[in-house]
Design a protein around this motif. Structure first.
Motif, PDB file in Angstrom:
ATOM      1  N   LYS A 159       1.041  -1.347   0.123  1.00 23.35           N
ATOM      2  CA  LYS A 159      -0.300   0.092  -0.170  1.00 23.35           C
ATOM      3  C   LYS A 159       0.960   1.535   0.241  1.00 23.35           C
ATOM      4  N   THR A 160      -0.020   2.288  -0.736  1.00 17.05           N
ATOM      5  CA  THR A 160       1.300   3.362  -0.409  1.00 17.05           C
ATOM      6  C   THR A 160      -0.063   4.660  -0.443  1.00 17.05           C
ATOM      7  N   VAL A 161       0.825   5.616   0.270  1.00 19.22           N
ATOM      8  CA  VAL A 161      -0.172   6.467   0.035  1.00 19.22           C
ATOM      9  C   VAL A 161       0.606   8.184   0.253  1.00 19.22           C
ATOM     10  N   THR A 162       0.006   9.262  -0.204  1.00 19.17           N
ATOM     11  CA  THR A 162       0.952  10.783  -0.200  1.00 19.17           C
ATOM     12  C   THR A 162       0.280  11.350   0.989  1.00 19.17           C
ATOM     13  N   ILE A 163       1.295  11.536   1.936  1.00 19.77           N
ATOM     14  CA  ILE A 163       0.831  12.422   3.217  1.00 19.77           C
ATOM     15  C   ILE A 163       1.162  14.072   2.019  1.00 19.77           C
ATOM     16  N   ASP A 164      -0.060  14.673   2.903  1.00 14.66           N
ATOM     17  CA  ASP A 164       0.305  16.307   2.547  1.00 14.66           C
ATOM     18  C   ASP A 164       0.413  16.879   3.214  1.00 14.66           C
ATOM     19  N   LYS A 165       0.162  16.592   4.924  1.00 14.93           N
ATOM     20  CA  LYS A 165       0.371  17.475   5.721  1.00 14.93           C
ATOM     21  C   LYS A 165       0.891  17.262   6.431  1.00 14.93           C
ATOM     22  N   PRO A 166       1.527  18.274   7.619  1.00 13.30           N
ATOM     23  CA  PRO A 166       2.451  17.647   8.640  1.00 13.30           C
ATOM     24  C   PRO A 166       1.601  16.601   9.229  1.00 13.30           C
ATOM     25  N   MET A 167       2.415  16.332  10.669  1.00 11.11           N
ATOM     26  CA  MET A 167       1.732  14.850  10.829  1.00 11.11           C
ATOM     27  C   MET A 167       2.897  14.064  12.157  1.00 11.11           C
ATOM     28  N   GLY A 168       2.974  14.396  13.396  1.00  7.48           N
ATOM     29  CA  GLY A 168       3.606  13.424  14.218  1.00  7.48           C
ATOM     30  C   GLY A 168       4.046  12.573  14.579  1.00  7.48           C
ATOM     31  N   LYS A 169       4.710  12.022  15.364  1.00  2.66           N
ATOM     32  CA  LYS A 169       4.394  10.380  15.892  1.00  2.66           C
ATOM     33  C   LYS A 169       3.860   9.837  15.514  1.00  2.66           C
ATOM     34  N   GLU A 170       2.751  10.236  16.480  1.00  2.00           N
ATOM     35  CA  GLU A 170       1.468   9.151  17.160  1.00  2.00           C
ATOM     36  C   GLU A 170       0.207   9.152  15.748  1.00  2.00           C
ATOM     37  N   GLU A 171       0.683  10.062  15.367  1.00  2.00           N
ATOM     38  CA  GLU A 171      -0.432  10.161  14.502  1.00  2.00           C
ATOM     39  C   GLU A 171      -0.269   9.731  12.914  1.00  2.00           C
ATOM     40  N   PHE A 172       1.702   9.568  12.499  1.00  2.00           N
ATOM     41  CA  PHE A 172       1.471   8.621  11.620  1.00  2.00           C
ATOM     42  C   PHE A 172       1.449   6.827  11.967  1.00  2.00           C
ATOM     43  N   GLU A 173       1.882   6.854  13.340  1.00  2.00           N
ATOM     44  CA  GLU A 173       1.704   5.691  13.286  1.00  2.00           C
ATOM     45  C   GLU A 173       0.545   5.288  13.337  1.00  2.00           C
ATOM     46  N   GLU A 174      -0.756   5.632  14.121  1.00  2.00           N
ATOM     47  CA  GLU A 174      -2.125   5.227  14.260  1.00  2.00           C
ATOM     48  C   GLU A 174      -2.032   5.225  12.143  1.00  2.00           C
ATOM     49  N   LEU A 175      -2.048   5.509  11.698  1.00  2.00           N
ATOM     50  CA  LEU A 175      -2.117   5.537   9.994  1.00  2.00           C
ATOM     51  C   LEU A 175      -1.331   4.472   9.608  1.00  2.00           C
ATOM     52  N   VAL A 176       0.145   4.484  10.112  1.00  4.44           N
ATOM     53  CA  VAL A 176       0.364   2.829   9.157  1.00  4.44           C
ATOM     54  C   VAL A 176      -0.136   1.621   9.832  1.00  4.44           C
ATOM     55  N   ASN A 177      -1.039   1.856  10.826  1.00  2.00           N
ATOM     56  CA  ASN A 177      -1.527   0.894  11.692  1.00  2.00           C
ATOM     57  C   ASN A 177      -2.482   0.501  11.214  1.00  2.00           C
ATOM     58  N   GLY A 178      -3.537   1.473  10.768  1.00  2.00           N
ATOM     59  CA  GLY A 178      -4.884   1.165   9.652  1.00  2.00           C
ATOM     60  C   GLY A 178      -4.698   0.232   8.520  1.00  2.00           C
ATOM     61  N   LEU A 179      -3.476   1.662   7.371  1.00  2.00           N
ATOM     62  CA  LEU A 179      -2.573   0.284   6.942  1.00  2.00           C
ATOM     63  C   LEU A 179      -2.100  -1.278   6.436  1.00  2.00           C
ATOM     64  N   ILE A 180      -1.388  -1.300   7.364  1.00  2.00           N
ATOM     65  CA  ILE A 180      -1.146  -2.654   8.177  1.00  2.00           C
ATOM     66  C   ILE A 180      -2.729  -3.690   8.344  1.00  2.00           C
ATOM     67  N   ASP A 181      -3.447  -3.122   9.337  1.00  2.00           N
ATOM     68  CA  ASP A 181      -4.363  -3.553   9.910  1.00  2.00           C
ATOM     69  C   ASP A 181      -4.792  -5.231  10.622  1.00  2.00           C
TER      70      ASP A 181
END
Length: 243
Positions: free
Chosen positions: A90-112
């Protein structure tokens, strides 16, 4: 780097364990030449805990205590490393600032799937990255908690580069590092290290699930004598990894 015939993509290969590293098993058995036969993407450390390692596109770079990246040779050894032939699912574009917790939450959702390993790569711009780098040790080796208490730390401001590594499920704590273990390398390939905090700005995030794992355990006397189930293992690893 071409993946050898018969080696599956997104299969994690690991040498030794995090618990062994915590108990000062710092002498490497595996050469980097042998390691990169198992993957072109990953991280680890070097013989005698001589800095942090990043493997990207088959190239192994070493960060010593000053946080400067240098090249390596195939005969150098590692006491602990994890690599894979990374093929993003899976590949997504990040187009806004994102800290560690938000980044990890995004990755967790992608791995699912919280019970699988995940390979993670972010390529792009950072607002900041905090890193640390362990330094070469001499026998008799001190424990890793003693080492990291004196480790150099660095804060890089706005940089561009690649941050990569693995998300490990909680039940593998001690075998590996439960949670996220990430290293970063700047685009000029001169700076980076073990990531302790960050804020991404924009770029490309790629992830893949990992369900196949191979571990090569040392046959050394030091590994045979190591305490791989010490009291307080979870907190000790969190401290060692800067979590």
């Amino acid at each position: 780097m071409t993946r050898p015939s018969g080696v599956k993509p997104n299969r994690l290969f690991q040498t030794s364990t995090m618990a062994a590293l915590l108990d000062a098993v710092y002498d490497g058995e595996m050469t980097l030449g042998e390691l990169v036969q198992h993957g072109d993407f990953g991280l680890g450390t070097f013989d005698a805990l001589d800095g942090e390692m990043i493997v990207t596109e088959g190239e192994v770079r070493q960060f010593r205590s000053e946080g400067i990246a240098s090249g390596t040779t195939a005969d150098m050894k590692t006491p602990f490393a994890c690599v894979t032939y990374f093929e993003p699912e899976k590949t997504v574009t990040i187009d806004k600032p994102m800290g560690k917790e938000e980044f990890e939450e995004l990755v967790n959702g992608l791995i699912d799937n919280p019970n699988l390993f995940g390979a993670v790569r972010f390529t792009g711009e950072f607002e900041k990255v905090d890193t640390r780098t362990v330094f070469c040790q001499h026998k008799p080796y001190p424990g890793m908690l003693e080492v990291v208490a004196k480790q150099p730390t660095f804060r890089m401001g706005e940089i561009s580069g690649v941050m990569l590594g693995f998300r490990t499920p909680p039940y593998m704590q001690g075998i590996n590092v439960a949670g996220y273990h990430l290293h970063v390398l700047s685009d000029d390939r001169k700076h980076g290290g073990h990531v302790t905090d960050y804020r991404v700005k924009s770029g490309k995030l790629e992830v893949a699930r990992i369900s196949d794992l191979e571990i090569s355990l040392p046959k050394t006397e030091d590994f045979a004598k190591a305490d791989l189930q010490p009291a307080g293992l979870h907190e000790a690893i969190r401290t060692a990894e800067g979590g």
